[in-house]
Motif scaffolding. Structure first.
Motif, PDB file in Angstrom:
ATOM      1  N   VAL A 159     -17.829   7.646  18.830  1.00 21.41           N
ATOM      2  CA  VAL A 159     -16.872   7.285  17.798  1.00 21.41           C
ATOM      3  C   VAL A 159     -15.494   7.784  18.217  1.00 21.41           C
ATOM      4  O   VAL A 159     -15.327   8.945  18.588  1.00 21.41           O
ATOM      5  CB  VAL A 159     -17.256   7.917  16.440  1.00 21.41           C
ATOM      6  N   GLU A 160     -14.521   6.895  18.161  1.00 19.10           N
ATOM      7  CA  GLU A 160     -13.142   7.261  18.465  1.00 19.10           C
ATOM      8  C   GLU A 160     -12.318   7.056  17.203  1.00 19.10           C
ATOM      9  O   GLU A 160     -12.331   5.976  16.613  1.00 19.10           O
ATOM     10  CB  GLU A 160     -12.610   6.374  19.593  1.00 19.10           C
ATOM     11  N   VAL A 161     -11.627   8.097  16.770  1.00 21.91           N
ATOM     12  CA  VAL A 161     -10.782   8.015  15.577  1.00 21.91           C
ATOM     13  C   VAL A 161      -9.342   7.854  16.022  1.00 21.91           C
ATOM     14  O   VAL A 161      -8.838   8.643  16.826  1.00 21.91           O
ATOM     15  CB  VAL A 161     -10.942   9.281  14.698  1.00 21.91           C
ATOM     16  N   ARG A 162      -8.689   6.827  15.498  1.00 18.67           N
ATOM     17  CA  ARG A 162      -7.281   6.583  15.817  1.00 18.67           C
ATOM     18  C   ARG A 162      -6.457   6.727  14.544  1.00 18.67           C
ATOM     19  O   ARG A 162      -6.727   6.067  13.553  1.00 18.67           O
ATOM     20  CB  ARG A 162      -7.096   5.184  16.404  1.00 18.67           C
ATOM     21  N   ARG A 163      -5.444   7.611  14.591  1.00 20.71           N
ATOM     22  CA  ARG A 163      -4.569   7.834  13.440  1.00 20.71           C
ATOM     23  C   ARG A 163      -3.287   7.015  13.611  1.00 20.71           C
ATOM     24  O   ARG A 163      -2.790   6.878  14.715  1.00 20.71           O
ATOM     25  CB  ARG A 163      -4.221   9.316  13.314  1.00 20.71           C
ATOM     26  N   SER A 164      -2.789   6.506  12.504  1.00 16.46           N
ATOM     27  CA  SER A 164      -1.578   5.711  12.550  1.00 16.46           C
ATOM     28  C   SER A 164      -0.630   6.110  11.417  1.00 16.46           C
ATOM     29  O   SER A 164      -1.040   6.192  10.259  1.00 16.46           O
ATOM     30  CB  SER A 164      -1.915   4.221  12.421  1.00 16.46           C
ATOM     31  N   ALA A 165       0.656   6.342  11.776  1.00 12.57           N
ATOM     32  CA  ALA A 165       1.666   6.653  10.767  1.00 12.57           C
ATOM     33  C   ALA A 165       1.979   5.423   9.919  1.00 12.57           C
ATOM     34  O   ALA A 165       2.426   5.528   8.788  1.00 12.57           O
ATOM     35  CB  ALA A 165       2.937   7.166  11.434  1.00 12.57           C
ATOM     36  N   ARG A 166       1.747   4.253  10.472  1.00 16.55           N
ATOM     37  CA  ARG A 166       1.998   3.014   9.728  1.00 16.55           C
ATOM     38  C   ARG A 166       0.931   2.751   8.671  1.00 16.55           C
ATOM     39  O   ARG A 166       1.177   2.055   7.694  1.00 16.55           O
ATOM     40  CB  ARG A 166       2.014   1.819  10.681  1.00 16.55           C
ATOM     41  N   ARG A 167      -0.245   3.268   8.909  1.00 21.50           N
ATOM     42  CA  ARG A 167      -1.372   3.030   7.998  1.00 21.50           C
ATOM     43  C   ARG A 167      -1.240   3.961   6.802  1.00 21.50           C
ATOM     44  O   ARG A 167      -1.210   5.168   6.947  1.00 21.50           O
ATOM     45  CB  ARG A 167      -2.688   3.287   8.753  1.00 21.50           C
ATOM     46  N   ARG A 168      -1.138   3.397   5.607  1.00 18.53           N
ATOM     47  CA  ARG A 168      -0.913   4.190   4.405  1.00 18.53           C
ATOM     48  C   ARG A 168      -2.162   4.368   3.561  1.00 18.53           C
ATOM     49  O   ARG A 168      -2.467   5.461   3.117  1.00 18.53           O
ATOM     50  CB  ARG A 168       0.164   3.532   3.529  1.00 18.53           C
ATOM     51  N   ARG A 169      -2.864   3.271   3.288  1.00 19.77           N
ATOM     52  CA  ARG A 169      -3.936   3.330   2.297  1.00 19.77           C
ATOM     53  C   ARG A 169      -5.260   2.790   2.785  1.00 19.77           C
ATOM     54  O   ARG A 169      -6.190   2.686   2.016  1.00 19.77           O
ATOM     55  CB  ARG A 169      -3.540   2.518   1.051  1.00 19.77           C
ATOM     56  N   THR A 170      -5.349   2.397   4.020  1.00 19.71           N
ATOM     57  CA  THR A 170      -6.597   1.764   4.447  1.00 19.71           C
ATOM     58  C   THR A 170      -7.267   2.511   5.588  1.00 19.71           C
ATOM     59  O   THR A 170      -6.621   3.169   6.397  1.00 19.71           O
ATOM     60  CB  THR A 170      -6.359   0.300   4.898  1.00 19.71           C
ATOM     61  N   VAL A 171      -8.576   2.373   5.594  1.00 14.80           N
ATOM     62  CA  VAL A 171      -9.403   2.863   6.679  1.00 14.80           C
ATOM     63  C   VAL A 171     -10.186   1.652   7.156  1.00 14.80           C
ATOM     64  O   VAL A 171     -10.689   0.877   6.333  1.00 14.80           O
ATOM     65  CB  VAL A 171     -10.379   3.963   6.200  1.00 14.80           C
ATOM     66  N   SER A 172     -10.272   1.451   8.448  1.00 16.48           N
ATOM     67  CA  SER A 172     -11.066   0.341   8.952  1.00 16.48           C
ATOM     68  C   SER A 172     -11.856   0.808  10.166  1.00 16.48           C
ATOM     69  O   SER A 172     -11.553   1.851  10.765  1.00 16.48           O
ATOM     70  CB  SER A 172     -10.187  -0.870   9.287  1.00 16.48           C
TER      71      SER A 172
END
Length: 199
Positions: free
Chosen positions: A27-40
């Motif tokens: 499993v690779e978790v990628r964090r994004s500053a653009r992503r506000r309310r969603t997890v996919s």
């Protein structure tokens, strides 16, 4: 895909922390500053990629990784239990965890339960499970079934009731999964497709 400076990759989840049945893929978790309310989440070869907002805490990350892995597993396992299979499953669970003491007359799926996962009527010996559980991981369905079977023996949610569920090893995990689903449903702008809102 071009590199996005707003993204950064978190460490891969250790395999022994992943849900059973998912350990074959990293499993690779990628964090994004653009992503506000969603997890996919999606599969990429032998890896599972989980996309989360950058502001999410480590505890939230771990919880949402588990929820999304379960969600993907459920989507990939499209076999739905019919009413007969559901009744057989209930009998097995009663035998295994309740010494066979809970013996419902009917166990079936219903489409009119949108505010609860399951219900039972002890006087009729009937158990009804919400169709919204269909496609969820089997351990979650088993937990809801066992929960309703226990209600055939003990009304209410007192200590005696919860003692009956102590024998089921995935009670807390199933409750956490369902709480995540409920929390996700409260968020605005529920995306379609493979995205799930974050808590």
């Amino acid at each position: 895909m071009p590199a996005d400076p707003s993204h950064h990759v978190s460490r891969s989840q250790p395999l022994d922390s992943q849900p059973l049945g998912i350990r074959a893929s990293a499993v690779e978790v990628r964090r994004s500053a653009r992503r506000r309310r969603t997890v996919s989440a999606y599969r990429e070869g032998s890896r599972t990629i989980v996309l989360i907002p950058a502001r999410m805490s480590a505890a939230e990350e771990q919880r949402w990784v588990t929820v999304m892995l379960d969600k993907l597993a459920a989507q990939e396992s499209k076999r739905m239990l019919g009413d007969d299979e559901l009744a057989e499953r209930a009998q097995r669970l009663s035998d295994q965890y309740l010494d066979g003491c809970a013996a419902p007359d009917t166990v079936r799926w219903v489409t009119n339960q949108n505010t609860r996962w399951g219900s039972c009527t002890p006087s009729e010996g009937s158990i009804r499970l919400s169709h919204r559980l269909q496609g969820m991981p089997e351990y979650v369905i088993d937990y809801v079934l066992l929960h309703e079977l226990a209600h055939l023996l003990v009304p209410g949610h007192g200590p005696r009731f919860w003692k009956l569920l102590d024998a089921y090893p995935r009670t807390e995990r199933a409750r956490g999964y369902l709480e995540g689903v409920v929390a996700a449903g409260r968020l605005p702008h529920l995306p379609t497709g493979r995205e799930e809102p974050e808590d």
